[in-house]
Design a protein around this motif. Structure first.
Motif, PDB file in Angstrom:
ATOM      1  N   LYS A   1       0.869  -1.189   0.000  1.00 14.88           N
ATOM      2  CA  LYS A   1       0.000   0.000   0.000  1.00 14.88           C
ATOM      3  C   LYS A   1       0.899   1.230   0.000  1.00 14.88           C
ATOM      4  O   LYS A   1       1.168   1.813   1.042  1.00 14.88           O
ATOM      5  CB  LYS A   1      -0.908   0.018   1.233  1.00 14.88           C
TER       6      LYS A   1
ATOM      7  N   GLU B   1       2.652   4.736  -2.541  1.00 12.90           N
ATOM      8  CA  GLU B   1       2.281   5.773  -3.498  1.00 12.90           C
ATOM      9  C   GLU B   1       2.770   5.465  -4.914  1.00 12.90           C
ATOM     10  O   GLU B   1       2.615   6.280  -5.810  1.00 12.90           O
ATOM     11  CB  GLU B   1       2.852   7.129  -3.035  1.00 12.90           C
TER      12      GLU B   1
ATOM     13  N   HIS C   1      -0.471   1.122  -7.422  1.00  8.76           N
ATOM     14  CA  HIS C   1      -1.847   1.613  -7.487  1.00  8.76           C
ATOM     15  C   HIS C   1      -2.597   1.016  -8.672  1.00  8.76           C
ATOM     16  O   HIS C   1      -3.782   0.677  -8.557  1.00  8.76           O
ATOM     17  CB  HIS C   1      -1.854   3.143  -7.572  1.00  8.76           C
TER      18      HIS C   1
ATOM     19  N   LYS D   1      -5.891  -1.306  -7.983  1.00  6.61           N
ATOM     20  CA  LYS D   1      -7.195  -0.871  -8.503  1.00  6.61           C
ATOM     21  C   LYS D   1      -7.819  -1.948  -9.380  1.00  6.61           C
ATOM     22  O   LYS D   1      -9.025  -2.218  -9.300  1.00  6.61           O
ATOM     23  CB  LYS D   1      -7.061   0.430  -9.292  1.00  6.61           C
TER      24      LYS D   1
END
Length: 353
Positions: free
Chosen positions: A256, A258, A263, A267
């Motif tokens: 988790k 940046e 990401h 997603k």
């Protein structure tokens, strides 16, 4: 808890069930083994570098397996996966493991006898037809852990390789390797140094070289700064080529951070476009070569040092075919900036039954 219900909140990443420990271990194990194959197939390392690389990867895998056994049935403690751009276990997990094993003799003497535990398990399963209590399973796991795991094979903050004669056509006469786990970014690094020696017997300064590397090259920093620090502290050697491999981030369902790749994968896992076990591994290779020489210091303390060329930085991404397609769609700027097209590795298939 079903493997389909893995949840890692943004502010933590605790593995809190047997399913999660097994799932995470399989992912890391599979990804690192795929990396070793790719490093050889795609010429990311020389043959000798690959031998050292595999040894360090084996220590990492051994340590993560030891964590799996230690935590699998422990209801009080949970293993933590780092939340920064890592995807690997938090560095403190390796530290706890190493320190814990230094006291293994104390724990072994307190463990229940194996044969007694076996009889109890058989009686519970066959005669009583009952499930074995978690506390008893933890005792069994503790016996396996404390009697089979060796402290010397745990991936430590700094792991030193041997000094050997460099292969033919190398930049220098000798080479050595080392690995470290950077506490700041919680990722493992593997380094190589090729160097010449001006003395008569390399054996006389091996200990000194190892000590300097441990104190000067044990964390992520600009590679030319690292090279200068090593060169300045070792007057009898001339470093000619230093190479550093940064393993990670490891992009997976437990990470988790940046990072755009993480990401994109998270997603699409959430949207059920790709399966839960989808993953990718970023890899960076930095190299610096010596050019000319210069002198530093006064008349009585003058030292000849290497003048380093501009460091070379290369970024790579390793991922299965479906994830490569996804990343080209979602993060094209990253994919187009790589040193070479994304390296395809195998899909991971984990049964969720």
């Amino acid at each position: 808890m079903s493997i389909n219900h893995i949840v890692t909140p943004l502010d933590s990443a605790y593995l809190d069930s047997k399913d999660q420990y097994v799932f995470y271990h399989k992912m890391v194990d599979f990804a690192l083994k795929e990396l070793i194959v790719s490093a050889q197939r795609d010429n990311l390392c020389t043959h000798q570098e690959l031998i050292f690389f595999k040894q360090y990867a084996d220590l990492l895998l051994y340590s993560i397996e030891a964590m799996r056994v230690k935590y699998m049935y422990d209801e009080e403690e949970n293993m933590k996966v780092d939340l920064t751009e890592s995807g690997f276990p938090n560095y403190l997990e390796f530290r706890y493991l190493f320190n814990d094993l230094s006291l293994k003799e104390n724990y072994v003497n307190k463990l229940k006898d194996v044969s007694e535990l076996q009889e109890e398990f058989l009686d519970t399963l066959l005669r009583k037809k009952e499930a074995i209590k978690k506390s008893r399973l933890f005792q069994a796991a503790s016996i396996v852990y404390y009697t089979s795991v060796e402290q010397k094979f745990i991936f430590n903050r700094f792991v030193q390789g041997k000094i050997i004669k460099a292969p033919e056509n190398s930049a220098a006469e000798f080479m050595t390797s080392w690995s470290f786990f950077d506490v700041g970014c919680n990722r493992p690094f593997v380094c190589y140094m090729y160097f010449d020696f001006e003395g008569t017997n390399i054996e006389t300064i091996k200990t000194q070289i190892y000590e300097v590397l441990k104190n000067t090259a044990d964390r992520e920093m600009n590679l030319d700064v690292m090279a200068y620090g090593i060169d300045r502290k070792l007057k009898d050697i001339k470093p000619k080529h230093i190479k550093r491999i940064d393993l990670g981030p490891f992009h997976n369902v437990f990470a988790k951070d940046e990072n755009q790749i993480t990401h994109a994968i998270l997603k699409n896992i959430a949207d059920k476009v790709v399966p839960l076990e989808s993953y990718a591994l970023s890899l960076s290779i930095d190299e610096v070569f010596s050019g000319s020489e210069f002198s530093e210091g006064g008349y009585f303390s003058k030292q000849i040092l290497q003048k380093w060329k501009e460091p070379i930085h290369q970024s790579f991404v390793l991922a299965p075919h479906r994830i490569i397609q996804l990343l080209y769609s979602k993060t094209p700027e990253i994919m187009n900036s790589l040193a070479k097209p994304p390296i395809q590795i195998a899909d991971l298939k984990i049964s969720k039954v």
